[in-house]
Design an enzyme around this catalytic site. Structure first.
Site, PDB file in Angstrom:
ATOM      1  N   CYS A   1       1.039  -1.499   0.370  1.00 53.64           N
ATOM      2  CA  CYS A   1      -0.549  -0.213  -0.253  1.00 53.64           C
ATOM      3  C   CYS A   1       1.098   1.794   0.233  1.00 53.64           C
ATOM      4  CB  CYS A   1      -1.042  -0.102   0.849  1.00 53.64           C
ATOM      5  SG  CYS A   1      -0.233   0.374   2.266  1.00 53.64           S
TER       6      CYS A   1
ATOM      7  N   ASP B   1     -32.414  39.020 -30.292  1.00 53.85           N
ATOM      8  CA  ASP B   1     -31.145  39.503 -30.764  1.00 53.85           C
ATOM      9  C   ASP B   1     -30.991  40.960 -29.591  1.00 53.85           C
ATOM     10  OD1 ASP B   1     -30.568  38.257 -32.960  1.00 53.85           O
ATOM     11  OD2 ASP B   1     -31.883  39.359 -34.712  1.00 53.85           O
TER      12      ASP B   1
END
Lengths: 514, 180
Positions: free
Chosen positions: A98, A330
Site C-alpha cells: 500500500c 437579438d
C-alpha cells in the site's frame, strides 16, 4: 481473537516476512469485514505477530508476556526486526503493497488535515462522499502479491481469485470513513452532492508500471489530455491481458520496500452544481442576452446573463456558472409577456442551504433594474433543465413587429396578410449568422399573422411562428434568401424597425404563485 | 406621399460596409460593389454603373459554368466550417453574363475566400439583377478567411473614394480612362 482464517496462514507468513503491512496482510487473506482493519495499527501488528512469528512457537501457548516485551525478546534472540516489519528505530517500515497508505495516511493526523481543509473551504453540506485517487503502480504491486498468494493457496489445493482479496480502496475507506465522519459530524455515504477528494502519488515507485508498456503496447496509447499513459484504467487492462509467467519474469516477488510513503498531491472539496431556473423579460433594446465581446473588446455594457448572475453568485458562492435559455433574442429585441425560460448552472456552490424566501428576495433584488424582470425563480434539477432544451424546437413563439413598407399602403393591403394561415417559408441560413452556422435551407411555418395599420408606410405585424423562424429575415427577405417574405407578399420593399417577443410558449419552469 | 422616403438606414446600410472596385481587369466601367457584413461575410454585387445595368441593355443569359469542368453551381458547403467550398482568388470568375446585343461580361469575385453560395434566383429571373442589383440581384456570397477578414478589402475603394472617382469620370474625357 481470530484474525485470519487458518487456510490463509501461509499467505500471511510469506507477506509478513516480505515487508507487507499488517492491514495489507488482512486484505490478501480476504478478511472482508471492517473491524480488524480499524484496530490501532500497533495492536493489529502485535496480534499478527503473535499468530505468525516463526520463532515464537513456545510463547504462543499461554505466554502472557506483554507484546512489547515479546518484540524485544524477538530481536534479542536473532528473530530480526524484519519479522515485525519495523525498522531499526521500531517505527513500522513502509509497506511494499500500500506504499504507506494504510499506515501513515489512515491516521488521526491525516484526518485532521482533511478536516481543516474542509473547514477552511467553507461549504454547506449534510453528508459527504470521500473519493481517493491512488497511484497506478499499486495495482502492479497488488497483482504481484496476489500471484504469490495464489501460488501458496494452490499448494493446499485451493484457489484464490483476484476478486476475493480486499481492494486497498475499500479497506482504506473502512478505516478512514468513521474517522472523518467523527470530525465533520456528518455521515460518509456512497452518493453525496458534496465530495472530499484526495490524490495520492508515489514518485519513488512510478516506474513499476513501465514494463507493462513493452508487453501490452496497445493498452498504452498516448491521449492528448493525459499527462501519463499509465492511467489506472490502462494498467488494469494490461494486467488482465498479461500472462502470469511474463509478469513474474519482469516483476519479481517481493516488491521492493520503499523508503518513503505516498504523498498527498491534491486535496479538494467540490459540491455538485445547483440549478436555478426562471423566466426573464428584457425591456431594453441595447442589452444583449449574453456578454457581447469581439476580439476581447466589449461591444455592449452588461447583459441579461450578467444582470441575473451577479445577484445569484454571491448567494450561492459558486466558482462559476453556465447560462442557458429556451432560444435567444437579438440585442435590439425586447422580450415581453411572461418572458423567456432560462436556467443557470451554479458550478461548485459553497452555499446551498437556500430557502424559498431567500430565492424570493433574490428575485426582488434582480428586479431592482428597469432593464429586465425575472419571474418564477426557483431551484430545479439537472434533468429538468434538459427538458427546457428539448422543447425548444417544437414550441411556438409570438412576436410583434413594427414594419416599414416602401410603397404607400392602405388598410386593405394588409388584409392579404391577415388572411394568411400556416404559411410555409423556406429560409436559407441568414447572412448575419452564416459565418458561424452551416448553410442550409429550412422550412418554417408562420401559423398566423395579424396586422394593425399605422400610416401609409407603417404597420404593426403580430406573428405566431414555429420556433427557429428568423423574423427579421422574413420581413426584409435577406437578399431574397427567405421566400416568401413580407416584401414579396406585398410586392414592395419591406423593413423591420422594431421587434418584440410577445411569448415563448414553453411551459417550464412551472409558474409560482407570486 | 412620396414612395421610398425612409428616415432610417436600409438593411444593407445597417449591417454592411460598401466597398468598390472600379474598371476590374482594366475593363471600362466594369465596377463592383462588395457588401461586407460586420461578421466578415461578403456579398458580391454589381455597381450601378456596370455596363450590364445600363438602360438599353437586356440580359439574355447568366452562366455559372465558368470553364469546361468548373461550375459555380456545383459548389457545396457543409458544416459550420463550410467544408468543400470552392476557394476563390481575387480575380476568380464567378459567372458570365450575355446580353441580347451579343456583349459578354465575365463577373469576378474581387474577394479572396470560400464561395458559400451563388444567386440562383437571377438565373430564372435576370431582371432581378437590373432591378435590385445591391440586394436580391446579388451575384454570390463569399466568406474570407478569418485572418484575412480585414485585409481582403485593402485594395478596394471606400464609398467616399468611389464617389470621388465617379465625379472625376464625368468631368474627364472618356479617353483618359484606363486602357483595356
Amino acid at each position: 481473537m481470530l484474525l485470519i482464517e487458518e487456510k490463509y496462514r501461509p499467505v500471511a507468513e510469506i507477506l509478513f516476512s516480505s515487508g507487507t503491512c499488517s492491514r495489507c496482510i488482512l486484505r490478501l487473506c480476504c478478511v472482508d469485514f471492517p473491524a480488524p482493519y480499524r484496530l490501532p495499527y500497533k495492536d493489529l501488528t502485535e496480534e499478527l505477530h503473535k499468530l505468525l512469528a516463526p520463532c515464537d512457537e513456545g510463547a504462543a501457548d499461554g505466554d502472557s508476556a506483554p507484546p512489547i516485551k515479546k518484540a524485544k525478546l524477538d530481536e534479542s534472540d536473532g528473530c530480526n526486526a524484519e519479522a515485525l516489519n519495523t525498522d531499526a528505530s521500531g517505527a513500522p517500515k513502509i509497506c511494499n503493497l500500500c506504499l504507506g497508505i494504510l499506515q501513515h495516511l489512515a491516521d488521526a493526523d491525516f484526518v485532521k488535515k482533511i478536516f481543516h481543509k474542509v473547514q477552511s473551504a467553507g461549504y454547506e453540506f449534510k453528508d459527504f462522499v470521500f473519493s481517493v485517487s491512488l497511484p497506478a503502480q499499486l495495482l502492479v504491486r497488488e497483482h504481484c502479491a496476489w500471484l504469490q498468494a495464489q501460488q501458496e493457496m494452490r499448494k493446499q489445493g485451493r484457489v484464490l481469485e483476484k476478486g476475493d482479496i480486499i481492494q486497498l480502496k475499500e479497506a482504506y475507506k473502512w478505516i478512514i470513513h468513521p474517522m472523518i465522519s467523527d470530525e465533520l459530524g456528518v455521515q460518509a455515504v456512497s452518493k453525496s452532492a458534496f465530495e472530499v477528494g484526495v490524490v495520492f502519488c508515489h514518485q519513488e515507485t512510478d516506474e513499476d508500471c513501465h514494463f507493462l508498456a513493452t508487453v501490452c503496447k496497445d493498452c498504452f496509447k498516448p491521449a492528448k489530455n493525459k499527462q501519463s499513459v499509465f492511467t489506472r484504467m490502462a494498467v488494469v487492462k494490461a494486467l488482465e491481458k498479461i500472462k502470469d509467467d511474463d509478469f513474474c519474469r519482469q516483476f519479481q516477488w517481493p516488491p521492493s520496500s520503499p523508503k518513503t510513503a505516498c504523498e498527498v498531491v491534491d486535496m479538494q472539496c467540490n459540491h455538485a452544481s445547483v440549478f436555478v431556473a426562471g423566466r426573464y423579460n428584457k425591456y431594453s433594446r441595447n442589452l444583449p442576452q449574453t456578454p457581447w465581446v469581439i476580439d476581447g473588446e466589449r461591444k455592449m455594457e452588461s447583459s441579461v446573463e450578467e444582470l441575473i448572475t451577479e445577484q445569484l453568485m454571491p448567494v450561492f458562492k459558486a466558482d462559476s456558472f453556465n447560462f442557458s435559455s429556451s432560444g435567444r433574442e437579438d440585442v435590439d429585441v425586447r422580450t415581453l409577456g411572461r418572458g423567456r425560460p432560462f436556467a443557470i448552472e451554479l458550478v461548485n456552490p459553497h452555499k446551498v442551504q437556500v430557502t424559498k424566501q431567500n430565492i424570493k428576495d433574490l428575485q426582488e433584488k434582480i428586479n431592482g433594474t428597469d432593464k429586465i424582470k425575472v419571474r418564477d425563480l426557483q431551484i430545479v434539477t439537472r434533468e429538468a433543465v434538459a427538458h427546457m432544451k428539448e422543447g425548444e424546437e417544437e414550441k411556438t413563439k409570438c412576436y410583434s413587429a413594427l414594419i416599414w413598407a416602401e410603397k404607400n399602403i392602405k388598410k386593405e393591403d394588409l388584409e392579404l396578410l391577415d388572411n394568411v394561415k400556416e404559411l410555409k417559408l423556406v429560409q436559407k441560413t441568414p447572412l448575419r449568422v452564416l459565418h458561424r452556422r452551416p448553410l442550409a435551407s429550412r422550412v418554417r411555418l408562420i401559423h398566423t399573422m395579424n396586422t394593425e395599420y399605422l400610416d401609409e408606410h407603417h404597420f404593426r405585424l403580430y406573428l405566431k411562428t414555429q420556433a427557429g423562424t428568423y423574423i427579421k429575415e422574413f420581413v426584409h427577405g435577406d437578399f431574397g434568401r427567405t421566400v416568401p417574405n413580407i416584401g414579396s407578399i406585398m410586392k414592395t420593399t419591406a423593413d423591420i424597425l422594431e421587434l418584440d417577443v410577445e411569448s415563448v410558449d414553453v411551459d417550464w419552469p412551472p409558474a409560482l404563485d407570486d | 406621399m412620396a414612395e421610398g422616403c425612409r428616415e432610417f438606414p436600409s438593411v444593407v446600410d445597417r449591417y454592411f460596409t460598401r466597398w468598390y472596385k472600379a474598371d476590374v481587369k482594366g475593363k471600362l466601367h466594369e465596377d463592383y460593389c462588395i457588401l461586407q457584413h460586420s461578421n466578415r461575410i461578403c456579398v458580391i454585387t454589381l455597381a450601378e454603373c456596370h455596363p450590364v445595368l445600363q438602360s438599353g441593355k437586356t440580359i439574355s443569359s447568366i452562366n455559372y459554368q465558368i470553364s469546361a469542368n468548373c461550375s459555380r453551381l456545383q459548389n457545396k458547403v457543409s458544416g459550420k466550417s463550410k467544408r468543400g467550398a470552392q476557394f476563390l482568388t481575387e480575380l476568380a470568375p464567378l459567372c458570365r453574363i450575355t446580353c441580347s446585343d451579343g456583349d459578354e461580361y465575365t463577373i469576378y469575385s474581387c474577394i479572396r475566400g470560400r464561395l458559400l453560395e451563388v444567386n440562383e434566383n437571377i438565373l430564372h429571373n435576370p431582371e432581378l439583377l437590373k432591378e435590385k442589383p445591391s440586394s436580391e440581384g446579388y451575384i454570390a456570397v463569399v466568406l474570407p478567411k478569418f485572418e484575412e477578414s480585414k485585409t481582403v478589402t485593402e485594395g478596394l475603394l471606400s464609398q467616399k473614394q468611389y464617389e470621388e472617382l465617379l465625379l472625376k469620370r464625368t468631368s474627364l474625357p472618356v479617353q483618359d480612362a484606363p486602357e483595356v
